[in-house]
Design a protein around this motif. Sequence first.
Motif, PDB file in Angstrom:
ATOM      1  N   HIS A 210      15.850  47.997  16.805  1.00 22.18           N
ATOM      2  CA  HIS A 210      15.819  47.058  17.928  1.00 22.18           C
ATOM      3  C   HIS A 210      16.961  46.043  17.815  1.00 22.18           C
ATOM      4  O   HIS A 210      17.674  45.768  18.785  1.00 22.18           O
ATOM      5  CB  HIS A 210      14.462  46.350  17.936  1.00 22.18           C
ATOM      6  CG  HIS A 210      14.064  45.830  19.275  1.00 22.18           C
ATOM      7  ND1 HIS A 210      12.807  45.344  19.540  1.00 22.18           N
ATOM      8  CD2 HIS A 210      14.749  45.718  20.443  1.00 22.18           C
ATOM      9  CE1 HIS A 210      12.744  44.966  20.805  1.00 22.18           C
ATOM     10  NE2 HIS A 210      13.908  45.172  21.374  1.00 22.18           N
TER      11      HIS A 210
ATOM     12  N   HIS B 157      16.685  39.248  24.053  1.00 20.44           N
ATOM     13  CA  HIS B 157      16.411  39.721  22.690  1.00 20.44           C
ATOM     14  C   HIS B 157      16.509  38.596  21.673  1.00 20.44           C
ATOM     15  O   HIS B 157      15.707  38.529  20.744  1.00 20.44           O
ATOM     16  CB  HIS B 157      17.354  40.881  22.332  1.00 20.44           C
ATOM     17  CG  HIS B 157      16.905  42.177  22.914  1.00 20.44           C
ATOM     18  ND1 HIS B 157      17.476  42.745  24.015  1.00 20.44           N
ATOM     19  CD2 HIS B 157      15.876  43.006  22.556  1.00 20.44           C
ATOM     20  CE1 HIS B 157      16.835  43.869  24.322  1.00 20.44           C
ATOM     21  NE2 HIS B 157      15.866  44.052  23.451  1.00 20.44           N
TER      22      HIS B 157
ATOM     23  N   TYR C 210       9.640  42.107  30.458  1.00 21.58           N
ATOM     24  CA  TYR C 210       9.169  41.066  29.539  1.00 21.58           C
ATOM     25  C   TYR C 210       8.035  40.272  30.178  1.00 21.58           C
ATOM     26  O   TYR C 210       7.954  40.168  31.396  1.00 21.58           O
ATOM     27  CB  TYR C 210      10.305  40.086  29.221  1.00 21.58           C
ATOM     28  CG  TYR C 210      11.464  40.698  28.463  1.00 21.58           C
ATOM     29  CD1 TYR C 210      11.577  40.552  27.085  1.00 21.58           C
ATOM     30  CD2 TYR C 210      12.438  41.447  29.132  1.00 21.58           C
ATOM     31  CE1 TYR C 210      12.640  41.123  26.386  1.00 21.58           C
ATOM     32  CE2 TYR C 210      13.502  42.023  28.432  1.00 21.58           C
ATOM     33  CZ  TYR C 210      13.592  41.849  27.065  1.00 21.58           C
ATOM     34  OH  TYR C 210      14.636  42.416  26.383  1.00 21.58           O
TER      35      TYR C 210
ATOM     36  N   ASP D 184       8.877  41.317  24.432  1.00 25.40           N
ATOM     37  CA  ASP D 184       9.622  42.464  24.952  1.00 25.40           C
ATOM     38  C   ASP D 184       8.628  43.611  25.095  1.00 25.40           C
ATOM     39  O   ASP D 184       8.009  44.016  24.107  1.00 25.40           O
ATOM     40  CB  ASP D 184      10.728  42.809  23.927  1.00 25.40           C
ATOM     41  CG  ASP D 184      11.640  43.949  24.358  1.00 25.40           C
ATOM     42  OD1 ASP D 184      11.254  44.731  25.248  1.00 25.40           O
ATOM     43  OD2 ASP D 184      12.737  44.062  23.769  1.00 25.40           O
TER      44      ASP D 184
ATOM     45  N   HIS E 107      10.914  50.713  23.582  1.00 24.25           N
ATOM     46  CA  HIS E 107      11.602  50.739  22.276  1.00 24.25           C
ATOM     47  C   HIS E 107      11.067  49.647  21.346  1.00 24.25           C
ATOM     48  O   HIS E 107      11.302  49.698  20.153  1.00 24.25           O
ATOM     49  CB  HIS E 107      13.130  50.656  22.441  1.00 24.25           C
ATOM     50  CG  HIS E 107      13.634  49.368  23.026  1.00 24.25           C
ATOM     51  ND1 HIS E 107      14.491  49.305  24.103  1.00 24.25           N
ATOM     52  CD2 HIS E 107      13.421  48.078  22.667  1.00 24.25           C
ATOM     53  CE1 HIS E 107      14.777  48.043  24.379  1.00 24.25           C
ATOM     54  NE2 HIS E 107      14.135  47.278  23.521  1.00 24.25           N
TER      55      HIS E 107
END
Length: 210
Positions: free
Chosen positions: A32, A87, A139, A173, A177
């Motif tokens: 990530h 992120h 998100y 998130d 992934h």
Amino acid sequence: MKIHHYQFENPPLPYAYDGLEPYIDTKTMELHHDRHLQTYVDNLNKALADCKRLQPLTLEQLICIADRLPPKLGRTIRNNAGGVYNHVMYFNGMTIENEPTPYEGNGVLIKRIIKTFGSMDNFYKLFKEQALSVFGSGYAWLVMDKCDNLSIITTANQDTPLPQNLCPILVIDVWEHAYYLKHYNKRADYIDDWFHAINWNVAEQRMLSN
Ligand code: MN
């Protein structure tokens, strides 16, 4: 967030890759941070390489002007600047150091959450519902508006709450992934794990410094 401007760098995690075990697994954190976030950083720098006038802008400024740029460039900036911003907010907002008493020392924010949502249990319930409601990738956020009201919102893809003039306090998130290696398609289990990894000190600082 103090990320200056072009050329952007991938800031190191504020903990080890295995620092969120057993809630977020090491392999997911490696991929990530080192691959997914790195790709957003690289693509943002690539997009800005030929745009001298955009290079002095901060990440937040780029996000907020993206919709006023020519459509193709605007989309690229919006997705990649948002990808970096989201992120970094997500990674910097986690820790397991405050286990097993996550609320200690976080009076102001916790009190405001309880006042707004009735109880912590109800806040978790509503936050989880919102995080589950994101269709596809995106998100869920706890945000504060200019009148200091808290609310839970979602954003799609790499959109951020910034163009709505909202201050991010918490963010999860929910792109696959972020949880697929450990939880496969069970986003609900990942959300429950993430609740253990919230960095309440960082969340409170975001509220107080707004
Ligand atoms: Mn992600």
